[in-house]
Design a protein around this motif. Sequence first.
Motif, PDB file in Angstrom:
ATOM      1  N   PRO A  34       0.820  -1.206   0.000  1.00  0.00           N
ATOM      2  CA  PRO A  34       0.000   0.000   0.000  1.00  0.00           C
ATOM      3  C   PRO A  34       0.857   1.260   0.000  1.00  0.00           C
ATOM      4  O   PRO A  34       1.937   1.286   0.563  1.00  0.00           O
ATOM      5  N   ILE A  39     -11.263   9.025   0.339  1.00  0.00           N
ATOM      6  CA  ILE A  39     -10.146   8.092   0.449  1.00  0.00           C
ATOM      7  C   ILE A  39      -9.288   8.529   1.641  1.00  0.00           C
ATOM      8  O   ILE A  39      -8.612   9.556   1.587  1.00  0.00           O
ATOM      9  N   LEU A  53      -3.730   2.999  -0.362  1.00  0.00           N
ATOM     10  CA  LEU A  53      -4.253   2.127  -1.419  1.00  0.00           C
ATOM     11  C   LEU A  53      -3.117   1.353  -2.067  1.00  0.00           C
ATOM     12  O   LEU A  53      -1.982   1.827  -2.131  1.00  0.00           O
ATOM     13  N   THR A  54      -3.436   0.195  -2.594  1.00  0.00           N
ATOM     14  CA  THR A  54      -2.456  -0.594  -3.336  1.00  0.00           C
ATOM     15  C   THR A  54      -2.417  -0.114  -4.791  1.00  0.00           C
ATOM     16  O   THR A  54      -3.333   0.590  -5.241  1.00  0.00           O
ATOM     17  N   THR A  55      -1.401  -0.521  -5.495  1.00  0.00           N
ATOM     18  CA  THR A  55      -1.288  -0.184  -6.912  1.00  0.00           C
ATOM     19  C   THR A  55      -2.502  -0.722  -7.670  1.00  0.00           C
ATOM     20  O   THR A  55      -3.046  -0.050  -8.544  1.00  0.00           O
ATOM     21  N   GLU A  56      -2.941  -1.912  -7.299  1.00  0.00           N
ATOM     22  CA  GLU A  56      -4.105  -2.529  -7.946  1.00  0.00           C
ATOM     23  C   GLU A  56      -5.364  -1.680  -7.742  1.00  0.00           C
ATOM     24  O   GLU A  56      -6.148  -1.462  -8.678  1.00  0.00           O
ATOM     25  N   GLU A  57      -5.558  -1.178  -6.534  1.00  0.00           N
ATOM     26  CA  GLU A  57      -6.724  -0.343  -6.241  1.00  0.00           C
ATOM     27  C   GLU A  57      -6.654   0.990  -6.996  1.00  0.00           C
ATOM     28  O   GLU A  57      -7.664   1.477  -7.504  1.00  0.00           O
ATOM     29  N   ILE A  58      -5.454   1.552  -7.091  1.00  0.00           N
ATOM     30  CA  ILE A  58      -5.266   2.809  -7.821  1.00  0.00           C
ATOM     31  C   ILE A  58      -5.571   2.591  -9.303  1.00  0.00           C
ATOM     32  O   ILE A  58      -6.272   3.381  -9.932  1.00  0.00           O
ATOM     33  N   THR A  59      -5.064   1.506  -9.843  1.00  0.00           N
ATOM     34  CA  THR A  59      -5.295   1.182 -11.253  1.00  0.00           C
ATOM     35  C   THR A  59      -6.786   1.016 -11.521  1.00  0.00           C
ATOM     36  O   THR A  59      -7.304   1.503 -12.531  1.00  0.00           O
ATOM     37  N   ALA A  60      -7.502   0.353 -10.610  1.00  0.00           N
ATOM     38  CA  ALA A  60      -8.948   0.156 -10.777  1.00  0.00           C
ATOM     39  C   ALA A  60      -9.671   1.499 -10.797  1.00  0.00           C
ATOM     40  O   ALA A  60     -10.583   1.708 -11.608  1.00  0.00           O
ATOM     41  N   LEU A  61      -9.255   2.426  -9.920  1.00  0.00           N
ATOM     42  CA  LEU A  61      -9.872   3.757  -9.913  1.00  0.00           C
ATOM     43  C   LEU A  61      -9.607   4.500 -11.219  1.00  0.00           C
ATOM     44  O   LEU A  61     -10.484   5.192 -11.741  1.00  0.00           O
TER      45      LEU A  61
END
Length: 123
Positions: A55, A77, A81-89
Amino acid sequence: MTEQTMKPATAAQKLGVYLPATPAEFQETPLTRTQLNEMLETPPEWLVELRKNGPHPRSVVAGKLGISNAGLARGGITEALTTEEITALLQSPPEWLVEERATQAQVRDEKIRLREKAAQKRK
């Protein structure tokens, strides 16, 4: 003479990582400037992994999303956040993110305009 040390929170900020996600040893031990520089030059595996996948601390999250820290808070927020969560956003941006990115673009444009205006006055 002993070298000055910095708190783990300061070191984490300089490394751009989320302190609670770092190893316990890092969280509990002050670092010297020399140790910090060594970590920057040859980062340990945990640091490489944290920078890559998170995160991430709020300031890094805001930067990756292209918004301000205040915009992040307005969007609700409050956690790392993780990179995966950022990418999803970024792939499916919610309305608040679209608005905050537009606001950030306006702020950048205004700063450029003011900088150019000041440069014209100096000529």
